[in-house]
Enzyme design. Structure first.
Site, mmCIF file in Angstrom:
data_model
loop_
_atom_site.group_PDB
_atom_site.id
_atom_site.type_symbol
_atom_site.label_atom_id
_atom_site.label_comp_id
_atom_site.label_asym_id
_atom_site.label_seq_id
_atom_site.Cartn_x
_atom_site.Cartn_y
_atom_site.Cartn_z
ATOM 1 N N HIS A 142 9.412 3.146 8.577
ATOM 2 C CA HIS A 142 9.383 2.597 9.704
ATOM 3 C C HIS A 142 7.993 2.921 10.571
ATOM 4 O O HIS A 142 7.838 4.083 10.971
ATOM 5 C CB HIS A 142 10.481 2.488 10.573
ATOM 6 C CG HIS A 142 10.613 1.729 11.986
ATOM 7 N ND1 HIS A 142 10.640 0.265 11.791
ATOM 8 C CD2 HIS A 142 10.325 2.022 13.159
ATOM 9 C CE1 HIS A 142 10.758 -0.088 12.931
ATOM 10 N NE2 HIS A 142 10.277 0.944 14.079
ATOM 11 N N ARG B 99 22.614 -14.449 4.095
ATOM 12 C CA ARG B 99 22.211 -13.081 3.751
ATOM 13 C C ARG B 99 22.865 -12.401 2.822
ATOM 14 O O ARG B 99 22.517 -11.557 1.751
ATOM 15 C CB ARG B 99 22.240 -12.381 5.077
ATOM 16 C CG ARG B 99 21.002 -12.582 6.008
ATOM 17 C CD ARG B 99 20.926 -11.773 7.285
ATOM 18 N NE ARG B 99 19.956 -12.406 8.207
ATOM 19 C CZ ARG B 99 18.761 -11.974 8.189
ATOM 20 N NH1 ARG B 99 18.162 -10.978 7.415
ATOM 21 N NH2 ARG B 99 18.031 -12.412 9.162
ATOM 22 N N LEU C 276 19.248 -6.003 5.763
ATOM 23 C CA LEU C 276 20.147 -5.664 4.798
ATOM 24 C C LEU C 276 21.618 -5.835 5.597
ATOM 25 O O LEU C 276 21.771 -5.193 6.634
ATOM 26 C CB LEU C 276 19.631 -4.594 3.950
ATOM 27 C CG LEU C 276 18.354 -4.788 3.065
ATOM 28 C CD1 LEU C 276 18.160 -3.384 2.923
ATOM 29 C CD2 LEU C 276 18.438 -5.663 2.109
ATOM 30 N N LEU D 94 20.117 -1.138 12.223
ATOM 31 C CA LEU D 94 18.648 -1.351 11.894
ATOM 32 C C LEU D 94 17.742 -0.074 12.526
ATOM 33 O O LEU D 94 17.947 0.195 13.740
ATOM 34 C CB LEU D 94 18.280 -2.534 12.428
ATOM 35 C CG LEU D 94 16.661 -3.118 12.253
ATOM 36 C CD1 LEU D 94 16.783 -3.278 10.901
ATOM 37 C CD2 LEU D 94 16.345 -4.079 13.067
ATOM 38 N N SER E 207 0.770 -1.224 -0.217
ATOM 39 C CA SER E 207 -0.117 -0.180 0.144
ATOM 40 C C SER E 207 0.941 1.141 -0.134
ATOM 41 O O SER E 207 0.572 2.329 -0.629
ATOM 42 C CB SER E 207 -0.979 -0.003 1.146
ATOM 43 O OG SER E 207 -0.375 0.200 2.402
HETATM 44 N N1 NHR Z 1 18.364 -2.920 7.063
HETATM 45 C C1 NHR Z 1 19.489 -2.274 7.661
HETATM 46 N N2 NHR Z 1 20.572 -2.632 7.484
HETATM 47 N N3 NHR Z 1 19.070 -1.170 8.330
HETATM 48 C C2 NHR Z 1 17.809 -0.984 8.424
HETATM 49 O O1 NHR Z 1 17.401 0.587 8.850
HETATM 50 C C3 NHR Z 1 16.766 -1.640 7.661
HETATM 51 C C4 NHR Z 1 17.319 -2.584 7.107
HETATM 52 C C5 NHR Z 1 16.225 -3.772 6.623
HETATM 53 C C6 NHR Z 1 14.926 -3.233 6.560
HETATM 54 C C7 NHR Z 1 12.926 -2.014 7.529
HETATM 55 C C8 NHR Z 1 12.802 -2.412 9.011
HETATM 56 C C9 NHR Z 1 11.343 -1.837 9.449
HETATM 57 O O2 NHR Z 1 11.151 -0.683 9.173
HETATM 58 C C10 NHR Z 1 14.410 -2.123 7.366
HETATM 59 C C11 NHR Z 1 15.146 -1.317 7.879
HETATM 60 C C12 NHR Z 1 12.728 -6.093 8.920
HETATM 61 C C13 NHR Z 1 13.028 -6.538 10.254
HETATM 62 C C14 NHR Z 1 13.446 -7.983 10.545
HETATM 63 O O3 NHR Z 1 13.778 -8.200 11.976
HETATM 64 C C15 NHR Z 1 13.433 -5.653 11.128
HETATM 65 C C16 NHR Z 1 13.340 -4.146 10.512
HETATM 66 C C17 NHR Z 1 12.775 -3.921 9.535
HETATM 67 C C18 NHR Z 1 12.658 -4.943 8.575
HETATM 68 N N4 NHR Z 1 13.484 -8.911 9.619
HETATM 69 C C19 NHR Z 1 13.508 -10.234 9.995
HETATM 70 C C20 NHR Z 1 14.968 -10.688 9.324
HETATM 71 O O4 NHR Z 1 15.387 -11.737 10.128
HETATM 72 C C21 NHR Z 1 12.538 -11.219 9.083
HETATM 73 C C22 NHR Z 1 11.182 -10.942 9.511
HETATM 74 C C23 NHR Z 1 10.269 -11.439 8.579
HETATM 75 O O5 NHR Z 1 10.508 -12.044 7.510
HETATM 76 O O6 NHR Z 1 8.835 -11.309 8.749
HETATM 77 O O7 NHR Z 1 15.496 -10.037 8.284
HETATM 78 O O8 NHR Z 1 10.822 -2.174 10.537
HETATM 79 C C1 GAR Z 2 3.830 -0.310 6.693
HETATM 80 O O1 GAR Z 2 3.210 -0.139 8.043
HETATM 81 C C2 GAR Z 2 5.355 -0.257 6.938
HETATM 82 O O2 GAR Z 2 5.747 1.031 7.803
HETATM 83 C C3 GAR Z 2 5.706 -1.676 7.886
HETATM 84 O O3 GAR Z 2 5.087 -2.580 7.315
HETATM 85 C C4 GAR Z 2 3.852 -1.886 6.605
HETATM 86 C C5 GAR Z 2 3.774 -2.266 5.044
HETATM 87 O O4 GAR Z 2 2.736 -2.139 4.506
HETATM 88 N N1 GAR Z 2 7.082 -1.838 7.601
HETATM 89 C C6 GAR Z 2 7.745 -2.716 8.542
HETATM 90 O O5 GAR Z 2 7.347 -3.264 9.425
HETATM 91 C C7 GAR Z 2 9.076 -3.141 7.881
HETATM 92 N N2 GAR Z 2 9.501 -3.922 9.123
HETATM 93 P P1 GAR Z 2 2.560 -2.025 3.061
HETATM 94 O O6 GAR Z 2 3.142 -3.208 2.330
HETATM 95 O O7 GAR Z 2 0.907 -1.988 2.559
HETATM 96 O O8 GAR Z 2 3.032 -0.597 2.432
#
Ligand code: NHR
Ligand code: GAR
Length: 193
Positions: free
Chosen positions: A114, A70, A98, A149, A14
């Site tokens: 976020h 990864r 990442l 992160l 979305s």
């Molecule tokens: N990578 C880096 N290096 N730095 C950031 O600030 C990042 C990033 C990758 C993604 C989005 C983030 C969020 O907005 C984001 C920011 C995934 C996880 C997580 O724990 C945490 C934060 C965010 C995205 N992911 C698990 C993992 O092991 C998997 C969870 C799943 O697949 O459902 O990668 O919240």
């Molecule tokens: C959004 O609320 C975004 O901020 C959050 O997931 C939703 C995605 O919705 N992101 C995270 O939690 C990243 N870890 P969308 O797919 O409909 O845009």
């Protein structure tokens, strides 16, 4: 200068849809030479992929489950992204952390939204954690992505109230509707800088 935007998603897309709509409605091509060149997902079943295709946008899948590390996943993801020569890479509900090497490759051109008021509640499950902490406000943050992160420089934030009867689901819905306004605005600001 052409400015290609690549959007990474994992789910419903979305925020991606809000950005694509803003690009058309606010004439990003004419004003900034900017277009959404591709939408890529780590999940083949992400609903956002079909939405992007309906808009005539190129889509691709790099399934993290097909890779042993990864680093290997991120190398393949970067190759798929770089095929579109992006000047901006946008994480929109992208759910894979990442690697530092990936983040360094896109330094200064990688942003995320976020669903919390950073620096509160980095990581996952943000809405339940805000409710459990007794927060009276919650929100969303657009930030530059760095190796640590959810700790990169903050570009924009939106605030919503937390209501007494909120569940994680009702709060998430309120935050998400603000994300759809905030993220396109933050990207437009980035393009205009
Ligand atoms: N990578 C880096 N290096 N730095 C950031 O600030 C990042 C990033 C990758 C993604 C989005 C983030 C969020 O907005 C984001 C920011 C995934 C996880 C997580 O724990 C945490 C934060 C965010 C995205 N992911 C698990 C993992 O092991 C998997 C969870 C799943 O697949 O459902 O990668 O919240
Ligand atoms: C959004 O609320 C975004 O901020 C959050 O997931 C939703 C995605 O919705 N992101 C995270 O939690 C990243 N870890 P969308 O797919 O409909 O845009």
């Amino acid at each position: 200068m052409p400015s290609n935007i690549v959007i990474l998603i994992s789910g419903s897309g979305s925020n991606m849809t809000a950005i694509v709509r803003a690009a058309a409605a606010r004439r990003w091509q004419a004003r900034f030479g900017a277009r959404v060149a591709a939408v890529l997902s780590n999940r083949p079943e992400a609903a956002g992929l079909a939405l992007a295709r309906e808009q005539g946008i190129a889509t691709g899948v790099v399934d993290h489950k097909a890779f042993g590390s990864r680093e290997a996943f991120d190398t393949a993801l970067a190759a798929a992204i770089d095929a579109h020569a992006p000047s901006l890479v946008v994480l929109a509900g992208f759910m894979r952390i990442l690697t530092p090497g990936f983040v360094a490759h896109y330094a200064g051109r990688l942003v995320n939204i976020h669903p919390s008021l950073l620096p509160a509640f980095p990581g996952l499950n943000t809405h339940q954690r805000a409710i459990d902490a007794g927060c009276k406000v919650a929100g969303a943050t657009v930030h530059e992505v760095t190796a640590e992160l959810d700790h990169g420089p903050i570009l924009a934030q939106a605030v919503v109230p937390v209501l007494p009867e909120d569940t994680a689901a009702t709060l998430a819905e309120r935050v998400l509707s603000q994300e759809h306004r905030l993220y396109p605005q933050a990207i437009e600001h980035w393009l205009a800088r």
